[in-house]
Design a protein around this motif. Sequence first.
Motif, PDB file in Angstrom:
ATOM      1  N   ASN A 205      27.724 -14.353  74.135  1.00  0.00           N
ATOM      2  CA  ASN A 205      29.058 -13.899  74.522  1.00  0.00           C
ATOM      3  C   ASN A 205      29.086 -12.579  75.269  1.00  0.00           C
TER       4      ASN A 205
ATOM      5  N   GLU B 145      34.571  -1.804  76.382  1.00  0.00           N
ATOM      6  CA  GLU B 145      35.834  -1.656  75.633  1.00  0.00           C
ATOM      7  C   GLU B 145      35.570  -1.155  74.210  1.00  0.00           C
TER       8      GLU B 145
ATOM      9  N   ARG C 295      30.456 -11.970  67.014  1.00  0.00           N
ATOM     10  CA  ARG C 295      30.486 -12.489  68.385  1.00  0.00           C
ATOM     11  C   ARG C 295      29.175 -12.295  69.134  1.00  0.00           C
TER      12      ARG C 295
ATOM     13  N   GLY D  16      38.990 -11.996  74.096  1.00  0.00           N
ATOM     14  CA  GLY D  16      37.703 -12.421  73.523  1.00  0.00           C
ATOM     15  C   GLY D  16      37.435 -11.770  72.174  1.00  0.00           C
ATOM     16  N   TRP D  17      37.718 -10.486  72.073  1.00  0.00           N
ATOM     17  CA  TRP D  17      37.531  -9.770  70.799  1.00  0.00           C
ATOM     18  C   TRP D  17      38.629 -10.120  69.796  1.00  0.00           C
TER      19      TRP D  17
ATOM     20  N   GLN E  98      31.932  -5.563  80.624  1.00  0.00           N
ATOM     21  CA  GLN E  98      33.237  -4.906  80.542  1.00  0.00           C
ATOM     22  C   GLN E  98      33.769  -4.901  79.112  1.00  0.00           C
ATOM     23  N   GLU E  99      33.619  -6.044  78.425  1.00  0.00           N
ATOM     24  CA  GLU E  99      34.077  -6.124  77.038  1.00  0.00           C
ATOM     25  C   GLU E  99      33.250  -5.235  76.108  1.00  0.00           C
TER      26      GLU E  99
ATOM     27  N   ASN F  93      29.349  -9.501  77.567  1.00  0.00           N
ATOM     28  CA  ASN F  93      30.029  -9.260  78.835  1.00  0.00           C
ATOM     29  C   ASN F  93      30.160  -7.734  78.945  1.00  0.00           C
TER      30      ASN F  93
ATOM     31  N   LEU G 138      42.355  -4.292  73.600  1.00  0.00           N
ATOM     32  CA  LEU G 138      41.120  -5.081  73.673  1.00  0.00           C
ATOM     33  C   LEU G 138      41.354  -6.436  74.341  1.00  0.00           C
ATOM     34  N   SER G 139      40.314  -6.961  74.946  1.00  0.00           N
ATOM     35  CA  SER G 139      40.360  -8.301  75.542  1.00  0.00           C
ATOM     36  C   SER G 139      40.580  -9.363  74.476  1.00  0.00           C
TER      37      SER G 139
END
Lengths: 186, 186
Positions: free
Chosen positions: A13, A21, B168, B40-41, A17-18, A15, B37-38
């Motif tokens: 998973n 964060e 994740r 995805g998180w 950019q994430e 990424n 947060l995105s």
Amino acid sequence: MYRKRLERRKNMNFNLQEAIEILERTPEALDALLSGLSAGWLNSNEGDGTWNPSQVIGHLIEGEKNDWIPRLEMILQEGESKPFPPFDRYAHLREDPKRPVEEKLREFKELRLESIVKLKNLVTSESQLELTGLHPDFGQVKLRELLSTWVVHDFTHISQIARVMAERYREDVGPWEAYLGVLKKR
Amino acid sequence: MYRKRLERRKNMNFNLQEAIEILERTPEALDALLSGLSAGWLNSNEGDGTWNPSQVIGHLIEGEKNDWIPRLEMILQEGESKPFPPFDRYAHLREDPKRPVEEKLREFKELRLESIVKLKNLVTSESQLELTGLHPDFGQVKLRELLSTWVVHDFTHISQIARVMAERYREDVGPWEAYLGVLKKR
């Protein structure tokens, strides 16, 4: 074997950019949680040889100085030609135990900001994530694995700090101990 | 037996002022960690039937509305004359899954502020900590135990959120999995 590798890839998973964060939120989250707390909380630990919340911040500072960015730079500059210098996971235990946690939180925040700037400058393409370095224990590791570990390492220590402070009230909660996941012994 | 009870008392650490220090920091810490947060998180969980970070905030909101202060008031008003109504630990799962986490974090912060004001108004002397109520499963519980549980419950969910998000990247960290406490299966 083929099936197994396919399955592993399915659960990848990462990424960039994430990941950033999380890296940029950790210092603020820890500051909000710990800044101004009584000594009772900041000095609490899980017994001999375990770290209190203030010592955990010391360890995170060490990581910014001597672990994440230095290893990233080694992967980029040296590849697998020489192993990472080992990271001293106990260095922070030699520092002044009286240093205020607020000062440590500030240092961590500043160092982390610098780290993120460097990270963004150094890693600019997806293909770099597959570059490799040499870990003293594990052998070949990928840049993607190092950066994922950095993020999970933050989570490890956020979780640890909450667990350590919860421990203080283990007896106080009385019968509710049975319902409180954080108090379950691993 | 006498020895055992003495030992338990030795490990009692509850202190109202220190408990409030944590209760007032939790919303800020979670806001710093999760706000912006995105998906995805925020949508990540530990598998079927487990909660994502946004759902955990929904559960904390439920606690402010229907658990902590209402039970505190029951102890003060009813004592052991009737049991607490059971708390629905799944109520938040019926709410709109699209509600932005920032909105939930704001609601949690406001409710928690109100709760702390009520707590300070309602509990004004050390002796009240020994007052008792009737828990539907546990029977007699003390006010001190309820308040300690409130604090540890915050820690449980801070720790859970960090653990869920770490999950994740379980595969992404490669060989480092061995070093990362938060990824150890309980």
